[in-house]
Design a protein around this motif. Structure first.
Motif, short mmCIF file in Angstrom:
data_model
loop_
_atom_site.label_atom_id
_atom_site.label_comp_id
_atom_site.label_asym_id
_atom_site.label_seq_id
_atom_site.Cartn_x
_atom_site.Cartn_y
_atom_site.Cartn_z
N VAL A 15 31.30 51.83 21.24
CA VAL A 15 30.36 50.98 21.98
C VAL A 15 31.00 49.62 22.28
N ILE A 16 31.72 49.06 21.33
CA ILE A 16 32.38 47.76 21.54
C ILE A 16 33.43 47.87 22.63
N VAL A 17 34.25 48.93 22.61
CA VAL A 17 35.28 49.11 23.63
C VAL A 17 34.65 49.28 25.01
N ILE A 18 33.59 50.09 25.10
CA ILE A 18 32.90 50.29 26.38
C ILE A 18 32.30 48.97 26.86
N ALA A 19 31.71 48.20 25.97
CA ALA A 19 31.13 46.91 26.35
C ALA A 19 32.21 45.96 26.87
N LEU A 20 33.37 45.94 26.23
CA LEU A 20 34.47 45.10 26.71
C LEU A 20 34.92 45.53 28.10
N ILE A 21 35.04 46.83 28.32
CA ILE A 21 35.47 47.33 29.62
C ILE A 21 34.45 46.95 30.69
N VAL A 22 33.18 47.14 30.40
CA VAL A 22 32.13 46.82 31.37
C VAL A 22 32.09 45.32 31.66
N CYS A 23 32.24 44.51 30.64
CA CYS A 23 32.15 43.05 30.83
C CYS A 23 33.36 42.47 31.56
N PHE A 24 34.52 43.02 31.32
CA PHE A 24 35.73 42.37 31.80
C PHE A 24 36.53 43.17 32.81
N TYR A 25 36.07 44.33 33.25
CA TYR A 25 36.82 45.13 34.22
C TYR A 25 36.57 44.59 35.63
N PRO A 26 37.63 44.25 36.35
CA PRO A 26 37.41 43.72 37.70
C PRO A 26 37.00 44.82 38.67
N GLU A 27 36.09 44.50 39.57
CA GLU A 27 35.59 45.49 40.53
C GLU A 27 36.51 45.61 41.74
N LYS A 28 37.30 44.62 41.99
CA LYS A 28 38.21 44.64 43.14
C LYS A 28 39.46 43.88 42.75
N LYS A 29 40.44 43.88 43.64
CA LYS A 29 41.65 43.13 43.36
C LYS A 29 41.30 41.65 43.28
N ILE A 30 41.79 41.00 42.24
CA ILE A 30 41.43 39.60 42.03
C ILE A 30 42.67 38.73 42.14
N SER A 31 42.44 37.47 42.41
CA SER A 31 43.53 36.51 42.53
C SER A 31 44.05 36.14 41.14
N LEU A 32 45.16 35.43 41.13
CA LEU A 32 45.74 35.02 39.86
C LEU A 32 44.82 34.08 39.09
N MET A 84 51.18 29.41 31.15
CA MET A 84 52.07 29.86 32.22
C MET A 84 51.28 30.55 33.33
N GLN A 85 50.31 31.37 32.94
CA GLN A 85 49.48 32.06 33.92
C GLN A 85 48.70 31.05 34.76
N TYR A 86 48.18 30.00 34.14
CA TYR A 86 47.43 28.99 34.85
C TYR A 86 48.32 28.25 35.86
N LYS A 87 49.55 27.93 35.46
CA LYS A 87 50.48 27.27 36.37
C LYS A 87 50.78 28.16 37.57
N ARG A 88 51.02 29.46 37.33
CA ARG A 88 51.27 30.38 38.43
C ARG A 88 50.07 30.47 39.37
N ALA A 89 48.89 30.49 38.79
CA ALA A 89 47.67 30.56 39.61
C ALA A 89 47.52 29.30 40.45
N LYS A 90 47.78 28.15 39.88
CA LYS A 90 47.69 26.90 40.64
C LYS A 90 48.71 26.87 41.76
N GLN A 91 49.92 27.39 41.51
CA GLN A 91 50.94 27.46 42.55
C GLN A 91 50.49 28.37 43.68
N GLN A 92 49.86 29.49 43.33
CA GLN A 92 49.37 30.41 44.35
C GLN A 92 48.30 29.73 45.20
N VAL A 93 47.39 29.02 44.58
CA VAL A 93 46.34 28.32 45.31
C VAL A 93 46.96 27.27 46.24
N ALA A 94 47.96 26.55 45.75
CA ALA A 94 48.62 25.54 46.59
C ALA A 94 49.33 26.20 47.78
N ARG A 95 50.00 27.33 47.53
CA ARG A 95 50.66 28.05 48.62
C ARG A 95 49.65 28.53 49.66
#
Length: 108
Positions: A15-32, A84-95
């Motif tokens: 149940v915990i694993v299923i709840a995590l998947i349902v809560c955090f699984y993206p429905e479409k391709k998401i940005s950084l 590092m992920q946040y910096k990459r995401a900010k660079q993508q937004v700036a681009r």
């Protein structure tokens, strides 16, 4: 707490694993940046469980405690990885903004 002893562990974990998947699984391709925020939520959720469960009487079956050196190392590595992920995401937004501005200039 007595309730934790009465709950069967295997269905509880499922149940915990299923709840995590349902809560955090993206429905479409998401940005950084969206990926960053999702990773942050998952990491904070897991760390909160590790810290809060012993406060409510839970015990780790594998011996993972917030005072263990490995826990602190994992926490530090997670912070650096998220940074590092946040910096990459900010660079993508700036681009993306730069490309958008260039497109506006070429249309005029």
């Amino acid at each position: 707490m007595a309730i934790w002893q009465s709950i069967p562990s295997t269905p509880f974990y499922i149940v915990i694993v299923i709840a995590l998947i349902v809560c955090f699984y993206p429905e479409k391709k998401i940005s950084l940046i969206q990926n960053f925020w999702m990773q942050l939520r998952v990491i904070v959720f897991i760390l909160a469980l590790i810290v809060l469960m012993p406060m409510f009487g839970g015990q780790s079956a594998v011996g993972l405690k917030p005072t263990e050196p490995i826990f602190i190392i994992v926490l530090i590595v997670s912070v650096f990885q998220l940074r590092m992920q946040y910096k990459r995401a900010k660079q993508q937004v700036a681009r993306e903004k730069e490309i958008e501005e260039q497109l506006k200039k070429t249309k005029k």
